[in-house]
Structures are given as C-alpha cells and as structure tokens.
Scaffold this active site. Structure first.
Site, PDB file in Angstrom:
ATOM      1  N   GLY A  37      -1.677   0.226 -16.396  1.00  0.00           N
ATOM      2  CA  GLY A  37      -0.644   0.332 -17.865  1.00  0.00           C
ATOM      3  C   GLY A  37       0.099  -1.376 -17.833  1.00  0.00           C
ATOM      4  N   TYR A  69       9.289  -3.975  18.908  1.00  0.00           N
ATOM      5  CA  TYR A  69       9.885  -4.045  17.605  1.00  0.00           C
ATOM      6  C   TYR A  69      10.867  -4.756  17.256  1.00  0.00           C
ATOM      7  CZ  TYR A  69      10.351  -2.298  13.092  1.00  0.00           C
ATOM      8  OH  TYR A  69      11.225  -2.377  12.182  1.00  0.00           O
ATOM      9  N   SER A  99      14.955  -5.261  10.452  1.00  0.00           N
ATOM     10  CA  SER A  99      15.255  -3.965  10.280  1.00  0.00           C
ATOM     11  C   SER A  99      17.322  -3.674  10.970  1.00  0.00           C
ATOM     12  CB  SER A  99      14.554  -3.223  11.356  1.00  0.00           C
ATOM     13  OG  SER A  99      14.980  -2.159  11.009  1.00  0.00           O
ATOM     14  N   GLY A 140      -1.298  -6.402 -17.434  1.00  0.00           N
ATOM     15  CA  GLY A 140      -1.706  -8.122 -17.197  1.00  0.00           C
ATOM     16  C   GLY A 140      -0.194  -9.117 -16.521  1.00  0.00           C
ATOM     17  N   SER A 158       0.796  -1.028   0.336  1.00  0.00           N
ATOM     18  CA  SER A 158       0.293   0.163  -0.310  1.00  0.00           C
ATOM     19  C   SER A 158       1.032   1.384  -0.456  1.00  0.00           C
ATOM     20  CB  SER A 158      -0.510  -0.013   1.402  1.00  0.00           C
ATOM     21  OG  SER A 158      -0.499  -0.030   2.819  1.00  0.00           O
TER      22      SER A 158
HETATM   23  N1  LIG Z   1      10.911   3.022   6.950  1.00  0.00           N
HETATM   24  C1  LIG Z   1      11.745   2.579   7.593  1.00  0.00           C
HETATM   25  O1  LIG Z   1      12.310   3.604   7.998  1.00  0.00           O
HETATM   26  C2  LIG Z   1      12.386   1.326   8.648  1.00  0.00           C
HETATM   27  C3  LIG Z   1      13.546   0.928   8.653  1.00  0.00           C
HETATM   28  C4  LIG Z   1      14.063  -0.156   9.289  1.00  0.00           C
HETATM   29  C5  LIG Z   1      12.718  -1.513   9.261  1.00  0.00           C
HETATM   30  N2  LIG Z   1      11.488  -0.893   8.113  1.00  0.00           N
HETATM   31  C6  LIG Z   1      10.715  -2.233   7.828  1.00  0.00           C
HETATM   32  O2  LIG Z   1      10.818  -2.304   6.469  1.00  0.00           O
HETATM   33  C7  LIG Z   1       9.320  -3.043   6.376  1.00  0.00           C
HETATM   34  C8  LIG Z   1       8.339  -2.318   4.824  1.00  0.00           C
HETATM   35  O3  LIG Z   1       8.351  -1.004   5.956  1.00  0.00           O
HETATM   36  P1  LIG Z   1       7.918   1.042   4.925  1.00  0.00           P
HETATM   37  O4  LIG Z   1       8.715   1.415   5.606  1.00  0.00           O
HETATM   38  O5  LIG Z   1       7.900   0.808   3.409  1.00  0.00           O
HETATM   39  O6  LIG Z   1       7.022   1.062   5.557  1.00  0.00           O
HETATM   40  P2  LIG Z   1       5.282   1.281   5.586  1.00  0.00           P
HETATM   41  O7  LIG Z   1       4.846   3.053   4.522  1.00  0.00           O
HETATM   42  O8  LIG Z   1       4.662   1.513   6.790  1.00  0.00           O
HETATM   43  O9  LIG Z   1       4.294   0.330   4.947  1.00  0.00           O
HETATM   44  C9  LIG Z   1       4.414  -1.121   5.805  1.00  0.00           C
HETATM   45  C10 LIG Z   1       3.200  -1.811   5.150  1.00  0.00           C
HETATM   46  O10 LIG Z   1       2.999  -2.769   6.013  1.00  0.00           O
HETATM   47  C11 LIG Z   1       1.610  -3.343   5.858  1.00  0.00           C
HETATM   48  N3  LIG Z   1       0.690  -3.411   7.319  1.00  0.00           N
HETATM   49  C12 LIG Z   1       1.007  -3.165   8.351  1.00  0.00           C
HETATM   50  N4  LIG Z   1       0.580  -4.107   8.809  1.00  0.00           N
HETATM   51  C13 LIG Z   1      -0.257  -5.294   8.511  1.00  0.00           C
HETATM   52  C14 LIG Z   1      -1.210  -6.736   8.530  1.00  0.00           C
HETATM   53  N5  LIG Z   1      -1.039  -6.804   9.818  1.00  0.00           N
HETATM   54  N6  LIG Z   1      -0.975  -6.977   7.338  1.00  0.00           N
HETATM   55  C15 LIG Z   1      -0.182  -7.406   6.154  1.00  0.00           C
HETATM   56  N7  LIG Z   1       0.338  -5.550   5.713  1.00  0.00           N
HETATM   57  C16 LIG Z   1       0.175  -5.503   7.009  1.00  0.00           C
HETATM   58  C17 LIG Z   1       1.010  -1.726   5.869  1.00  0.00           C
HETATM   59  O11 LIG Z   1      -0.064  -1.436   5.239  1.00  0.00           O
HETATM   60  P3  LIG Z   1      -1.519  -0.612   5.579  1.00  0.00           P
HETATM   61  O12 LIG Z   1      -1.305   0.334   4.780  1.00  0.00           O
HETATM   62  O13 LIG Z   1      -2.680  -2.049   5.372  1.00  0.00           O
HETATM   63  O14 LIG Z   1      -1.652  -0.677   6.771  1.00  0.00           O
HETATM   64  C18 LIG Z   1       1.840  -0.825   4.849  1.00  0.00           C
HETATM   65  O15 LIG Z   1       1.001  -1.531   3.286  1.00  0.00           O
HETATM   66  C19 LIG Z   1       8.944  -2.601   7.159  1.00  0.00           C
HETATM   67  O16 LIG Z   1       8.666  -4.542   7.350  1.00  0.00           O
HETATM   68  C20 LIG Z   1       9.610  -2.302   8.377  1.00  0.00           C
HETATM   69  O17 LIG Z   1       9.516  -3.106   9.683  1.00  0.00           O
HETATM   70  C21 LIG Z   1      11.146   0.459   8.051  1.00  0.00           C
END
Ligand SMILES: NC(=O)c1ccc[n+]([C@@H]2O[C@H](COP(=O)([O-])OP(=O)(O)OC[C@H]3O[C@@H](n4cnc5c(N)ncnc54)[C@H](OP(=O)(O)O)[C@@H]3O)[C@@H](O)[C@H]2O)c1
Length: 285
Positions: free
Chosen positions: A52, A155, A142, A55, A18
């Site tokens: 676009g 976390y 992470s 498929g 998303s």
């Molecule tokens: N951004 C950072 O700085 C960072 C750092 C370290 C690790 N990470 C890791 O990177 C990964 C991607 O995160 P992001 O940074 O791209 O964050 P994000 O934009 O918040 O994306 C997180 C995604 O997880 C989905 N999600 C949450 N709860 C869920 C559930 N119960 N079932 C299925 N999907 C679920 C969310 O969907 P909804 O829209 O439906 O909530 C969203 O699509 C995660 O594993 C995060 O822990 C991120």
C-alpha cells in the site's frame, strides 16, 4: 527533512528491517511519506512493509558480511529513487558469554557483522553522498558501546568500535556536506534478545555470577521498562531530521543514565590520577 530533486520524501536506505527497530523505522517512514529501501537478509521478511505504499517503499536483500550484497542494495536504491539521503544501519548481531568463554571465531563473526558490516555499508553509500554533497549516515550501536557489560563485553566492544569509526568519519565527511549520527539505544523490546541470546559454545561455571547472570537475563522476557520499538523509531526520525542532527543520539532514559554514569566515572579517574598523568611528559631539554 532532506529535500531531493525529483519530488517525494527523502530517500532512506535501511538495514535490519525484518524485525525490531529497523522494521518500526521502515513503517514509520512509510507512514510519513518518505521513500525507503527496506532491506533484510531474507527479502521475503520485509516485503509486507511495501504494501500500500504506492512504490515509495522498495525492498532488497542485504547481508552485512557480504560486500556484493550491500553494493547491490545501494545500486538498487539509486535505480529506484535516484539518490540516497539517509543510511540507517539497524542490522546487527549479538553474542553472550564472558570474554574467556567466547572463542576467537565467535568474536570474528561478531566483528564481521557489526564492525566490518558497518564499514562495508559506509563504503557503499559514500561515493553517492559525496557526489550529492549531502547525506546522513546513522548506525545503531548501543548504550553498551559507552560502558562494557559483563557477559556481553564482546558485543559492547564491537559497538564501541563502531562509535569510534563514526566519530572519525564525522570529521572526515563534514566538508562534503555529510552528517553522521551514533544512535545508542537503551533497552528496547524487540527480537534482539532472542537472537543475541546465541551464547558462546563454551560455558564455564567460574562465570556463573557474571556472564551467567547476563545469560539468564537475556533469556528472560523483556522487563516492563523496555522501550517500544516504534517510539525508538520516532526518536531516530526526530533526531536525524532536526535542523542540526546530533553526533550522539541516545534512545531511552536508561541509555542517557548509562552514558552519563560512564562520563562521570572517567572524569573521576582522570581527576584522581591527574598528577600521575601530567608527569608523563617529554624529556626535559
Ligand atoms: N533491542 C535492544 O534492547 C537494543 C539495545 C541496544 C542496541 N540495540 C541495537 O539496535 C539495533 C536493532 O536491533 P533490534 O533491537 O531491532 O533487534 P532485532 O529485532 O533482532 O533486529 C536485528 C536486525 O539485524 C538483522 N541482522 C542480523 N544479522 C545480520 C546480518 N549478518 N546481515 C544483515 N542483517 C542482519 C536481523 O535480520 P534477521 O531477521 O535476518 O536476523 C534483524 O533485522 C541493533 O544494532 C542492536 O544492536 C538494540
């Protein structure tokens, strides 16, 4: 890049499309001519990725706490494309609060999504990958999986649990031709802070100087050094499609720094107390 028997690019099953890194990865793969099952909890949040793409991009709902929804998404991937070459788990949730502030219920939900959700995903794809005798499983954990941080220790613990699960899995499935990669992002500009800023219900002023600082940081805008989500997606693509993908793939110089600092600290502790450690041994015969 993995080949497949029915033409087109490799087939990728992605979670968390998303927003953020999952969304950027789906768009990157689409632009690279790959075939993608892009999933999100709410399927309408991901439909635009398929625009676009002739498929090559399918979309499906997937909720990590729901085994049936994961099974349905995996089955839909097979219906659409006939195989699954890559599983990349980008979906995850967060929780901000000191260990004492976080309730057991809050921790249970965190582990249900991040740890058991990963286990459910692996269950859903392994029979297909074993039958193919090929495939690659990559889950985003992470840099915090390597070094627990105040205010997000729960976390970090959930991500460390996934690291350990994947390390064991990698050995178990190597003989089936299946690879495994732990993807450890550093700070990436996404929606994660807004979502992860869901705080423990309980607040204790005793933790203002530790968890409170983290809470404030997470509620602030991302600092300029945060990486771009599309550059993280390109890193994932390059790592996973390399001739020999790594078990550990760090995304961002800050992730490398934290992991190296942790390894050096562990080594220093081992060396300092080596005598104590080695004197723990079997009873002399
Ligand atoms: N951004 C950072 O700085 C960072 C750092 C370290 C690790 N990470 C890791 O990177 C990964 C991607 O995160 P992001 O940074 O791209 O964050 P994000 O934009 O918040 O994306 C997180 C995604 O997880 C989905 N999600 C949450 N709860 C869920 C559930 N119960 N079932 C299925 N999907 C679920 C969310 O969907 P909804 O829209 O439906 O909530 C969203 O699509 C995660 O594993 C995060 O822990 C991120």
């Amino acid at each position: 890049m993995a080949e497949n028997g029915n033409g087109g690019g490799a087939v990728w099953l992605l979670t968390g499309c998303s927003t953020g890194i999952g969304r950027a990865l789906a768009e990157t793969l689409r632009d690279e001519g790959q075939r993608v099952m892009a999933t999100a909890r709410t399927v309408d949040d991901v439909r635009a990725v398929a625009d676009g793409a002739d498929g090559r991009i399918a979309v499906h709902a997937l909720e990590l706490t729901d085994e049936a929804s994961i099974g349905a998404a995996a089955a839909a991937t097979l219906d659409a494309f006939g195989r699954i070459d890559y599983l990349v788990g980008c979906g995850s949730t967060g929780l901000v609060g000191s260990v004492e502030e976080c309730s057991v219920d809050e921790m249970q939900h965190l582990f249900d999504v991040n740890v058991l959700g990963t286990h459910r995903l692996i269950h859903a794809v392994l029979p297909t990958m074993r039958a193919q005798r090929s495939g690659h499983i990559a889950i985003l954990t992470s840099k915090g999986a390597f070094q627990g941080q105040p205010g997000v220790a729960g976390y970090c613990a959930s991500k460390a649990a996934v690291n350990a699960l994947l390390e064991g899995l990698a050995i178990e499935v190597a003989e089936f031709g299946i690879g495994v990669t732990i993807v450890a992002p550093g700070l990436v500009r996404t929606n994660f802070h807004a979502k992860a800023s869901r705080s423990s219900e309980k607040r204790m002023p005793e933790y203002d100087a530790s968890a409170g600082v983290t809470r404030e940081y997470i509620n602030s805008p991302y600092p300029p050094e945060a990486a771009d989500a599309h550059s993280a997606a390109r890193g994932i693509l390059r790592g996973l499609t390399a001739p020999e993908p790594p078990l550990n793939l760090a995304l961002g110089a800050d992730a490398i720094d934290m992991i190296r600092t942790k390894m050096a600290a562990v080594e220093a502790d081992l060396a300092r107390f080596e005598q104590v450690s080695v004197e723990v041994r079997p009873v002399a015969g």
